[in-house]
Design an enzyme around this catalytic site. Sequence first.
Site, mmCIF file in Angstrom:
data_model
loop_
_atom_site.group_PDB
_atom_site.id
_atom_site.type_symbol
_atom_site.label_atom_id
_atom_site.label_comp_id
_atom_site.label_asym_id
_atom_site.label_seq_id
_atom_site.Cartn_x
_atom_site.Cartn_y
_atom_site.Cartn_z
ATOM 1 N N CYS A 110 41.040 52.523 -14.783
ATOM 2 C CA CYS A 110 41.662 52.944 -13.515
ATOM 3 C C CYS A 110 42.455 51.750 -13.022
ATOM 4 O O CYS A 110 41.890 50.683 -12.746
ATOM 5 C CB CYS A 110 40.598 53.360 -12.502
ATOM 6 N N THR A 162 44.229 50.974 -10.213
ATOM 7 C CA THR A 162 43.965 50.397 -8.899
ATOM 8 C C THR A 162 42.573 49.784 -8.847
ATOM 9 O O THR A 162 42.359 48.779 -8.147
ATOM 10 C CB THR A 162 44.133 51.449 -7.781
ATOM 11 N N ASN A 179 43.951 55.458 -20.026
ATOM 12 C CA ASN A 179 43.928 56.410 -18.909
ATOM 13 C C ASN A 179 45.077 57.386 -19.171
ATOM 14 O O ASN A 179 46.248 57.043 -18.993
ATOM 15 C CB ASN A 179 44.122 55.640 -17.613
ATOM 16 N N CYS A 207 48.128 55.547 -8.419
ATOM 17 C CA CYS A 207 47.492 55.373 -9.729
ATOM 18 C C CYS A 207 48.242 54.264 -10.451
ATOM 19 O O CYS A 207 49.401 54.443 -10.840
ATOM 20 C CB CYS A 207 47.536 56.668 -10.533
ATOM 21 N N GLY A 208 47.604 53.119 -10.623
ATOM 22 C CA GLY A 208 48.270 51.983 -11.225
ATOM 23 C C GLY A 208 48.634 52.197 -12.677
ATOM 24 O O GLY A 208 49.739 51.829 -13.121
ATOM 25 N N ASN A 209 47.724 52.781 -13.447
ATOM 26 C CA ASN A 209 48.017 53.053 -14.855
ATOM 27 C C ASN A 209 49.117 54.097 -14.981
ATOM 28 O O ASN A 209 50.009 53.995 -15.824
ATOM 29 C CB ASN A 209 46.758 53.536 -15.572
ATOM 30 N N ASN A 245 36.114 55.704 -5.617
ATOM 31 C CA ASN A 245 36.076 55.180 -6.990
ATOM 32 C C ASN A 245 35.040 54.065 -7.037
ATOM 33 O O ASN A 245 35.094 53.135 -6.235
ATOM 34 C CB ASN A 245 37.444 54.624 -7.377
ATOM 35 N N ASN A 264 44.099 53.627 -2.862
ATOM 36 C CA ASN A 264 42.946 54.431 -3.268
ATOM 37 C C ASN A 264 41.663 53.721 -2.847
ATOM 38 O O ASN A 264 41.589 52.489 -2.860
ATOM 39 C CB ASN A 264 42.941 54.634 -4.789
ATOM 40 N N ASN A 281 45.009 64.821 -10.044
ATOM 41 C CA ASN A 281 43.835 64.563 -10.867
ATOM 42 C C ASN A 281 43.412 65.801 -11.650
ATOM 43 O O ASN A 281 43.829 66.924 -11.352
ATOM 44 C CB ASN A 281 42.669 64.100 -10.002
#
Length: 322
Positions: A226, A228, A13, A73-75, A199, A162, A64
């Site tokens: 993704c 999350t 990502n 955004c976890g990544n 998502n 999210n 985004n």
Amino acid sequence: MFLNLLKVHGSGNTFYLYETKDEMLLNWVSLTKWLCDTANQGGADGLLLVAPSKKGLAKMRVINADGTEASMCGNGLRCVARYVLEKNGVTEGLIETMKATLHVAKEKQLFDGVPTYGVEIAPVSFELSSLPMKVEDKTTLINEEYSKLASDIAFTAVSVPNPHLIGFVSKEKIENTEHQEKLASYLNGPNPVCPDGVNVSYVYPISDNEIYVRTFERGVGFTNACGTAMTASALVSRILDFTAKEKITVFNPGGFVQCLVQQEQDHYSLKLVGNATVTATYTLEVDGENYSYTAIQETNEQQSYNSLIEFASKRLPLQFTN
């Protein structure tokens, strides 16, 4: 004006990362759209903006590719965690996001030569209003079929924060993207179910502590991963007994991560652990809303991550088509 940016990724990502002391310095939406255009150095999924914070070591904003702003955004947070922790010479700390200030830490490497960081994912809500999502008179949707989504897939809706819609699917539907793309495109256009988009993740169970997740991300489309969504999918897999362990390995098109899912009564504690890879440094000249690269320096970190991808691909009992 010249900007120094990093190109980074978590599980494939991909983002540009820029630190600013002034959040009003530039038109970040215009810059992000330019950076994410595939014609410009292959593009990216978004821009990670690192700014000053009174609540933690730094604040993270996520813009985004289409210019919308994500609440988390976890990544991306893993990549910001690495940047901020290394800059401050510490191994853990707090980073402010749109809806929560979250704990981040350097972790033991998941794979040789791959920098690895763990991040808290919160808050968690199964209330449809938190996405938002409208399903007639329901307040939650947990492992239920709904005719406006699909007649043969039971979905769970959850925000972390999210919004995510998660369905456990057959091998056929995980190997072919057509069904998922049709549904996700509908839910991320004008529709009566998810007015702000959502998502959409299709999940395939592999073992009692492994799942595969593919996500169509709001504002982006299909992504390598993704963060999350992977964490939310791991959470739902535990709730629905598709997995039986607290630590779940989540495979994705970009590699794999580990998600820790812990429950105390009605409270869930979630942690996402994975790579934070820096692939290159960029110098960008900005003249109004005109942008051009003046210098690019690649790192060698992607070589180690490619080995992780090769390892992950050998673990998957799946064959993919578009």
